[in-house]
Design an enzyme around this catalytic site. Structure first.
Site, PDB file in Angstrom:
ATOM      1  N   ALA A  66      -5.166   2.608  44.734  1.00  0.00           N
ATOM      2  CA  ALA A  66      -5.275   1.674  43.612  1.00  0.00           C
ATOM      3  C   ALA A  66      -4.710   2.394  42.390  1.00  0.00           C
ATOM      4  CB  ALA A  66      -6.729   1.284  43.399  1.00  0.00           C
ATOM      5  N   GLY A 109      -6.876   3.030  48.090  1.00  0.00           N
ATOM      6  CA  GLY A 109      -6.619   1.604  48.292  1.00  0.00           C
ATOM      7  C   GLY A 109      -5.431   1.354  49.209  1.00  0.00           C
ATOM      8  N   GLU A 112      -6.811   1.585  52.590  1.00  0.00           N
ATOM      9  CA  GLU A 112      -7.686   0.413  52.760  1.00  0.00           C
ATOM     10  C   GLU A 112      -6.870  -0.857  52.979  1.00  0.00           C
ATOM     11  OE1 GLU A 112      -9.729   1.601  49.040  1.00  0.00           O
ATOM     12  OE2 GLU A 112     -11.565   1.366  50.190  1.00  0.00           O
ATOM     13  N   GLU A 132     -10.794   9.207  46.978  1.00  0.00           N
ATOM     14  CA  GLU A 132     -11.417   8.716  45.744  1.00  0.00           C
ATOM     15  C   GLU A 132     -12.465   9.678  45.202  1.00  0.00           C
ATOM     16  OE1 GLU A 132     -10.884   6.846  48.477  1.00  0.00           O
ATOM     17  OE2 GLU A 132     -10.331   4.794  47.933  1.00  0.00           O
TER      18      GLU A 132
HETATM   19  N1  CO8 Z   1      -2.147   5.344  40.539  1.00  0.00           N
HETATM   20  C1  CO8 Z   1      -1.270   5.370  39.537  1.00  0.00           C
HETATM   21  N2  CO8 Z   1      -0.155   6.127  39.553  1.00  0.00           N
HETATM   22  C2  CO8 Z   1       0.076   6.874  40.651  1.00  0.00           C
HETATM   23  C3  CO8 Z   1      -0.804   6.895  41.732  1.00  0.00           C
HETATM   24  C4  CO8 Z   1      -1.972   6.066  41.661  1.00  0.00           C
HETATM   25  N3  CO8 Z   1      -2.851   5.983  42.663  1.00  0.00           N
HETATM   26  N4  CO8 Z   1      -0.335   7.760  42.670  1.00  0.00           N
HETATM   27  C5  CO8 Z   1       0.815   8.252  42.179  1.00  0.00           C
HETATM   28  N5  CO8 Z   1       1.071   7.727  40.955  1.00  0.00           N
HETATM   29  C6  CO8 Z   1       2.189   8.000  40.072  1.00  0.00           C
HETATM   30  C7  CO8 Z   1       2.083   9.385  39.458  1.00  0.00           C
HETATM   31  O1  CO8 Z   1       1.240   9.362  38.336  1.00  0.00           O
HETATM   32  C8  CO8 Z   1       3.524   9.660  39.115  1.00  0.00           C
HETATM   33  O2  CO8 Z   1       3.844   8.963  37.946  1.00  0.00           O
HETATM   34  P1  CO8 Z   1       4.644   9.734  36.745  1.00  0.00           P
HETATM   35  O3  CO8 Z   1       5.988  10.054  37.352  1.00  0.00           O
HETATM   36  O4  CO8 Z   1       4.707   8.702  35.668  1.00  0.00           O
HETATM   37  O5  CO8 Z   1       3.859  10.958  36.435  1.00  0.00           O
HETATM   38  C9  CO8 Z   1       4.295   9.005  40.249  1.00  0.00           C
HETATM   39  O6  CO8 Z   1       3.398   8.056  40.838  1.00  0.00           O
HETATM   40  C10 CO8 Z   1       4.719   9.986  41.335  1.00  0.00           C
HETATM   41  O7  CO8 Z   1       3.539  10.687  41.773  1.00  0.00           O
HETATM   42  P2  CO8 Z   1       3.445  12.280  41.848  1.00  0.00           P
HETATM   43  O8  CO8 Z   1       4.370  12.911  40.852  1.00  0.00           O
HETATM   44  O9  CO8 Z   1       1.998  12.659  41.773  1.00  0.00           O
HETATM   45  O10 CO8 Z   1       4.037  12.531  43.319  1.00  0.00           O
HETATM   46  P3  CO8 Z   1       3.722  13.778  44.265  1.00  0.00           P
HETATM   47  O11 CO8 Z   1       4.700  13.662  45.399  1.00  0.00           O
HETATM   48  O12 CO8 Z   1       3.677  15.039  43.496  1.00  0.00           O
HETATM   49  O13 CO8 Z   1       2.233  13.514  44.824  1.00  0.00           O
HETATM   50  C11 CO8 Z   1       0.436  12.170  45.754  1.00  0.00           C
HETATM   51  C12 CO8 Z   1       1.971  12.421  45.663  1.00  0.00           C
HETATM   52  C13 CO8 Z   1      -0.219  13.327  46.501  1.00  0.00           C
HETATM   53  C14 CO8 Z   1       0.248  10.882  46.555  1.00  0.00           C
HETATM   54  C15 CO8 Z   1      -0.150  12.046  44.328  1.00  0.00           C
HETATM   55  O14 CO8 Z   1       0.645  11.120  43.592  1.00  0.00           O
HETATM   56  C16 CO8 Z   1      -1.572  11.575  44.295  1.00  0.00           C
HETATM   57  O15 CO8 Z   1      -2.460  12.367  44.576  1.00  0.00           O
HETATM   58  N6  CO8 Z   1      -1.823  10.293  43.944  1.00  0.00           N
HETATM   59  C17 CO8 Z   1      -3.126   9.748  43.771  1.00  0.00           C
HETATM   60  C18 CO8 Z   1      -3.805   9.534  45.121  1.00  0.00           C
HETATM   61  C19 CO8 Z   1      -5.204   8.970  44.930  1.00  0.00           C
HETATM   62  O16 CO8 Z   1      -6.081   9.596  44.385  1.00  0.00           O
HETATM   63  N7  CO8 Z   1      -5.424   7.717  45.408  1.00  0.00           N
HETATM   64  C20 CO8 Z   1      -6.692   7.059  45.298  1.00  0.00           C
HETATM   65  C21 CO8 Z   1      -6.750   6.263  44.041  1.00  0.00           C
HETATM   66  S1  CO8 Z   1      -8.357   5.511  43.748  1.00  0.00           S
HETATM   67  C22 CO8 Z   1      -8.391   4.164  44.789  1.00  0.00           C
HETATM   68  O17 CO8 Z   1      -7.464   3.918  45.527  1.00  0.00           O
HETATM   69  C23 CO8 Z   1      -9.628   3.313  44.734  1.00  0.00           C
HETATM   70  C24 CO8 Z   1      -9.465   2.046  45.609  1.00  0.00           C
HETATM   71  C25 CO8 Z   1     -10.616   1.096  45.419  1.00  0.00           C
HETATM   72  C26 CO8 Z   1     -10.538   0.278  44.149  1.00  0.00           C
HETATM   73  C27 CO8 Z   1     -11.548  -0.856  44.219  1.00  0.00           C
HETATM   74  C28 CO8 Z   1     -12.008  -1.369  42.867  1.00  0.00           C
HETATM   75  C29 CO8 Z   1     -13.165  -2.350  43.040  1.00  0.00           C
END
Ligand code: CO8
Length: 258
Positions: A66, A109, A112, A132
């Site tokens: 998400a 997400g 999921e 998460e």
């Molecule tokens: N949300 C927003 N932006 C994201 C996300 C995300 N989940 N994942 C990546 N991005 C963005 C980064 O911020 C980055 O943007 P920018 O270039 O502007 O800085 C761009 O995508 C590229 O990402 P990275 O530079 O981080 O790429 P890497 O190859 O270095 O890393 C990863 C890849 C490992 C996937 C890393 O991006 C990461 O850890 N992402 C987050 C993963 C995460 O924590 N996901 C869980 C999120 S919480 C969730 O999903 C809750 C769901 C339930 C919600 C229900 C509500 C009721």
């Protein structure tokens, strides 16, 4: 075909291919993605020509979760008050079959969403996880329930509590995915698999999906009864008469959807 801000849609005969398209955010799922997916899946379900759907992302990410930046400023009153991200039932209510074709990251997400599909085909590059907890939250789109049903308590608990990722091989061993495909072949394989499903009698496809899903919702005796009754119902279709005649006459069935 409608245009969507966050999705790319292609038609391949009776198969709809939907690509998540937010490359700048690794396909992170925000409210617009939810709105677009809801509309695209409703359109697919209503389209009599379309018989199977493939949902995919990019080579790098199916979806990295998400959208953390959308959630960053939202507190309890807002998310609880607006029932934030509560529309997923409209996606899972899709009656016709759909497949998630996952390459790269399927996290939070994203994992999921993939688990909402009827089944997952994984590229050998796929990585699944529920990270998460590292954000001091927890799954919120079904991960704690669907991952546990798919892989069992021990692995689901470890994944949720440590936030570690599972690669494609581990995901296949754990029955999270139906099959692993070389990354370069993922879309072609998913489209071929979807075309196979699209070639089946439409009412039989609906019934098979409903009865397998019933295994997750009911006890065994009710599930077995539900299965038998749906089987009985299919015996009232023209396609059943055609399917069994075609077998006896050593030819392919021609379906009417009735
Ligand atoms: N949300 C927003 N932006 C994201 C996300 C995300 N989940 N994942 C990546 N991005 C963005 C980064 O911020 C980055 O943007 P920018 O270039 O502007 O800085 C761009 O995508 C590229 O990402 P990275 O530079 O981080 O790429 P890497 O190859 O270095 O890393 C990863 C890849 C490992 C996937 C890393 O991006 C990461 O850890 N992402 C987050 C993963 C995460 O924590 N996901 C869980 C999120 S919480 C969730 O999903 C809750 C769901 C339930 C919600 C229900 C509500 C009721």
């Amino acid at each position: 075909m409608a245009d969507y801000e966050t999705l790319l849609i292609e038609r391949h005969d009776a198969v709809t291919l939907v690509r998540l398209n937010r490359p700048q955010a690794l396909n992170a799922i925000n409210s617009q993605v939810l709105a677009d997916l809801t509309a695209a899946f409703a359109a697919y379900d209503a389209d009599r020509e379309q018989r199977c759907l493939v949902l995919t992302g990019s080579e790098k990410a199916f979806a990295a979760g998400a959208d953390i930046k959308e959630m960053q400023s939202k507190g309890f009153a807002e998310v609880f008050g607006t029932n934030y991200f509560a529309g997923w039932e409209r996606v899972t209510a899709t009656r016709k079959p759909w497949i998630a074709a996952v390459a790269g990251f399927a996290l939070g997400g994203g994992c999921e969403l993939a688990m909402m599909a009827d089944f997952i085909l994984a590229a050998d590059t796929a990585k699944f996880g529920q990270p998460e907890i590292k954000l001091a939250v927890a799954p919120g789109m079904g991960g704690s329930q669907r991952l546990t049903r798919a892989v069992g308590k021990a692995k689901a608990m470890e994944m949720c509590l440590t936030g570690r990722m599972m690669d494609a091989e581990e995901a296949e061993r754990a029955s999270l995915v139906a099959r692993i495909v070389p990354a370069a072949d993922l879309i072609a394989d998913a489209l071929k698999t979807a075309a196979t499903i699209a070639g089946m009698a439409p009412l039989a496809a609906l019934a098979n999906k409903e009865m397998v899903n019933a295994a997750f919702e009911t006890g065994l005796s009710m599930g077995l009864l539900f299965e038998r009754r749906l089987f009985h119902s299919l015996c009232g279709t023209e396609d059943k008469t055609e399917g069994m005649s075609a077998f006896a006459e050593k030819r392919a069935g021609v379906w009417t959807g009735r």
